[in-house]
Structures are given as structure tokens and as C-alpha cells.
Design an enzyme around this catalytic site. Structure first.
Site, mmCIF file in Angstrom:
data_model
loop_
_atom_site.group_PDB
_atom_site.id
_atom_site.type_symbol
_atom_site.label_atom_id
_atom_site.label_comp_id
_atom_site.label_asym_id
_atom_site.label_seq_id
_atom_site.Cartn_x
_atom_site.Cartn_y
_atom_site.Cartn_z
ATOM 1 N N LYS A 54 33.323 50.575 34.220
ATOM 2 C CA LYS A 54 33.771 50.334 33.390
ATOM 3 C C LYS A 54 33.785 51.524 32.786
ATOM 4 O O LYS A 54 34.792 52.562 32.291
ATOM 5 C CB LYS A 54 33.753 48.698 33.199
ATOM 6 C CG LYS A 54 34.887 48.050 33.349
ATOM 7 C CD LYS A 54 34.280 46.997 32.501
ATOM 8 C CE LYS A 54 34.423 45.305 33.896
ATOM 9 N NZ LYS A 54 34.185 43.955 32.965
ATOM 10 N N GLN A 98 31.144 41.406 28.598
ATOM 11 C CA GLN A 98 30.976 41.085 30.061
ATOM 12 C C GLN A 98 30.553 39.672 30.450
ATOM 13 O O GLN A 98 29.789 39.388 30.139
ATOM 14 C CB GLN A 98 29.764 41.628 30.520
ATOM 15 C CG GLN A 98 29.738 42.206 31.905
ATOM 16 C CD GLN A 98 30.694 42.490 32.857
ATOM 17 O OE1 GLN A 98 31.835 43.354 32.861
ATOM 18 N NE2 GLN A 98 31.473 41.907 34.036
ATOM 19 N N ASP A 121 41.179 42.339 27.537
ATOM 20 C CA ASP A 121 40.847 41.934 29.022
ATOM 21 C C ASP A 121 41.690 40.790 29.232
ATOM 22 O O ASP A 121 41.403 40.005 30.324
ATOM 23 C CB ASP A 121 39.051 40.712 28.912
ATOM 24 C CG ASP A 121 38.008 41.418 29.464
ATOM 25 O OD1 ASP A 121 38.476 42.742 31.090
ATOM 26 O OD2 ASP A 121 36.866 40.883 29.360
#
Ligand code: NDP
Length: 284
Positions: A54, A98, A121
Site C-alpha cells: 500500500k 491494517q 477503507d
């Protein structure tokens, strides 16, 4: 019949090039560099790889990135404090934590601590609700990437029978919402589904998001169907494979995504798209 391969790498490359151009324009005209902050707790090797990818994708597209890493035994309050700091920083546009987090964390509380406007997200309850209502602010990256792949392959969605195997908050459920919004007739299957093949066999669009290597075989697929394989599984020999048995499925399907090189690269691409959108929205 051998299925057309929907190439996630090629599509990701094209979309990332567009995003890089838009980011450069935003910087040139407004002095804003899209910035993504990624928080990693613990030393899980898969999570480390995801975070590295990422951050690297951000840098390649001309975005700024911040990586905050903590040992697995960190106090949740420390991470929540960092999130509050990043929420308040106007130069940070996207924040992601994460997953999975270590067991002593309340994952929902951590996700809810992220400002919804920076929740790239799309996991914050407010953003989940907006998606459900058909007015999404951020679409979760994996299903967003799948929609882009279906669009790029010109797969008809209206009235199509779409079957999703897997009902997670991250993939299955938002995937169902997105297909529903595009007028597909959606069925969601899960571990308690009675006759999985009955459902998969009538799917015009079949999305596998389970996490079980090669569980969907060619006999479970309707001839000509579009098969999207979200699964990422590691075989004993170290190779990656999806939830679909690619060798048998490609002889039946009309179009299929490979693993690796399918949905995976699109997930990170849509994370960049969400971060850029968040940066652009600060101008409004
Ligand atoms: P989860 O483990 O959260 O969910 C798996 C789902 O599969 C559950 O809903 C479960 O049902 C269902 N399931 C389990 N066994 C069966 C079965 N035998 N028959 C039917 N359904 C079953 O996984 P995620 O959604 O997070 O991820 C799914 C896969 O996608 C994983 O391989 C993951 O690595 C991969 N992934 C890939 C991404 C990418 O970028 N390509 C991004 C995110 C995930 P139940 O709810 O009843 O337990």
C-alpha cells in the site's frame, strides 16, 4: 470454451496512471498532495506485505504516505491516540488500520475512532450505512475493485443473477450492496448454505470470497458465467491460489479473474482512488 481472462494487473496499471495524473494536477493547482496514513499493529507477515504494498503504491502514484507501526502488545490507547492525531492533521486525507488487530483490541472501537471523512477503507459504521442507503462516501476497496473489473469487461449487471459466496463485512456484504444498486438479483451464500452448487450453478456473475483454496470447481459454474475470485490462499508449496479452481473453471466460465493478478491489484488501486477522493473533497 476457454474463458476470457480479466487482467487485474493491466486494469490496475491503467487506473493508477489516471490517479497519478489527477494527484499531480491537484498538487499543481491547489498545492494538495493526497496523503494516506497506514497503521500496523504486530508482526503478522501477510499484514506486513499488504502495508508495504500500500505504501509503495502511494509513493509510485505521487501520493504521500505515513506508516505507523506498533508492537503486538501495544496498549490500544496508544493507537487511539495516534488516530486522534491523524484525524486532526489537515494534511492527512486517508487513515487505515491494517486488520486483523491483536485480540486485546476492540476492532470496532478502533474503526469507529477514524474520522468518517478519512475512513478510506469504508469500514466506519457511518460509511457502511451510507453505502447501504445507496449514497456511499467511500466504497470498501475490494468490492469497489471488483465493480471496476466487471465494468471494464463490459459484464451486463442489470437483471443478472449474481451469487456471492462469503458474507464478511469487508467483501461479501458490500459486494452484495453494490451489485444490488446496479440492478443485479443478488444471492449471498455462506458456511450454512444448504446446497452451494444449486446457487453457484445459476449465477451469471459468481463472486468467491471465502478463503478456501480451489473450493469452486468448474462443475459448480454456469457455462458462460463471469467468475470473480477474491480469495487469496497459500498452498503448501508456497504458491498463491484463489477460492476457484482456475484450471477447471476457465473451461466453463465466459470470463474469469486469475489469482494472483486479479482482484488483489485492484484492491490497492481503489484505496488510492478513495484517498484521492478524500483529498479532493477537502476543497469543497
Ligand atoms: P472471512 O473469513 O471474513 O469470510 C469468509 C466467508 O466465507 C464467511 O462469510 C463464511 O461464512 C464463508 N464460508 C466459509 N466456508 C464456507 C463454505 N464452505 N461455503 C460457503 N461459504 C463459506 O473472509 P474475507 O471476506 O475477509 O476474505 C475472503 C477471502 O478473500 C480470503 O481468502 C481473503 O484472503 C481474501 N481477500 C482478498 C482480498 C483481495 O484484495 N484480493 C481482500 C480481502 C480479502 P460464515 O459467515 O457462515 O462463517
Amino acid at each position: 470454451m476457454t474463458a476470457k481472462i480479466i487482467d487485474g494487473n493491466a486494469l490496475a496499471q491503467a487506473v493508477r496512471a489516471e490517479l497519478a495524473e489527477k494527484a499531480a494536477a491537484l498538487k499543481a493547482t491547489q498545492g494538495i498532495t493526497p496523503c494516506l496514513a497506514v497503521i500496523l499493529v504486530g508482526e503478522d507477515p501477510a499484514s506486513q506485505v499488504y502495508v508495504r504494498n500500500k505504501v509503495a503504491a502511494c509513493e509510485k502514484a505521487g501520493f504521500r504516505s505515513i506508516r505507523e507501526t506498533y508492537p503486538a502488545n501495544v496498549e490500544p490507547a496508544v493507537v487511539l491516540g495516534k488516530i486522534a492525531e491523524l484525524n486532526a492533521d489537515p494534511t492527512v486525507h486517508g487513515i487505515l488500520v491494517q486488520l486483523p488487530l491483536p485480540k486485546h483490541f476492540d476492532t470496532d472501537a478502533v474503526l469507529e475512532a477514524i474520522l468518517p471523512e478519512k475512513d478510506v477503507d469504508g469500514f466506519h459504521a457511518e460509511n457502511v450505512g451510507a453505502l447501504m442507503q445507496g449514497t456511499p462516501r467511500f466504497i470498501p476497496c475490494t468490492p469497489y475493485g471488483v465493480m471496476k473489473m466487471l465494468e471494464s469487461a463490459n459484464v451486463p449487471l442489470k437483471g443478472a443473477e449474481a451469487v456471492i459466496v462469503g458474507r464478511s463485512n469487508i467483501v461479501g456484504k458490500p459486494m452484495a450492496m453494490l451489485l444490488l444498486q446496479r440492478d443485479s438479483t443478488v444471492t449471498i451464500c455462506h458456511s450454512r448454505t444448504q446446497d452451494l452448487t444449486f446457487h453457484t450453478k445459476r449465477a451469471d456473475i459468481l463472486v468467491a470470497a471465502v478463503g478456501r483454496a480451489k473450493m469452486i470447481s468448474g462443475e459448480m459454474i454456469k457455462p458462460g458465467a463471469t467468475v470473480i475470485d477474491v480469495g487469496i490462499n497459500r498452498l503448501p508449496d508456497g504458491k498463491l491460489c484463489g477460492d476457484v479452481d482456475f484450471a477447471s473453471a476457465k473451461e466453463v466460465a465466459g470470463a474469469i479473474t486469475p489469482v494472483p493478478g486479479g482482484v488483489g491489484p485492484m484492491t490497492i488501486t481503489m484505496l488510492l482512488a478513495n484517498t484521492l477522493a478524500a483529498a479532493e473533497r477537502t476543497l469543497k
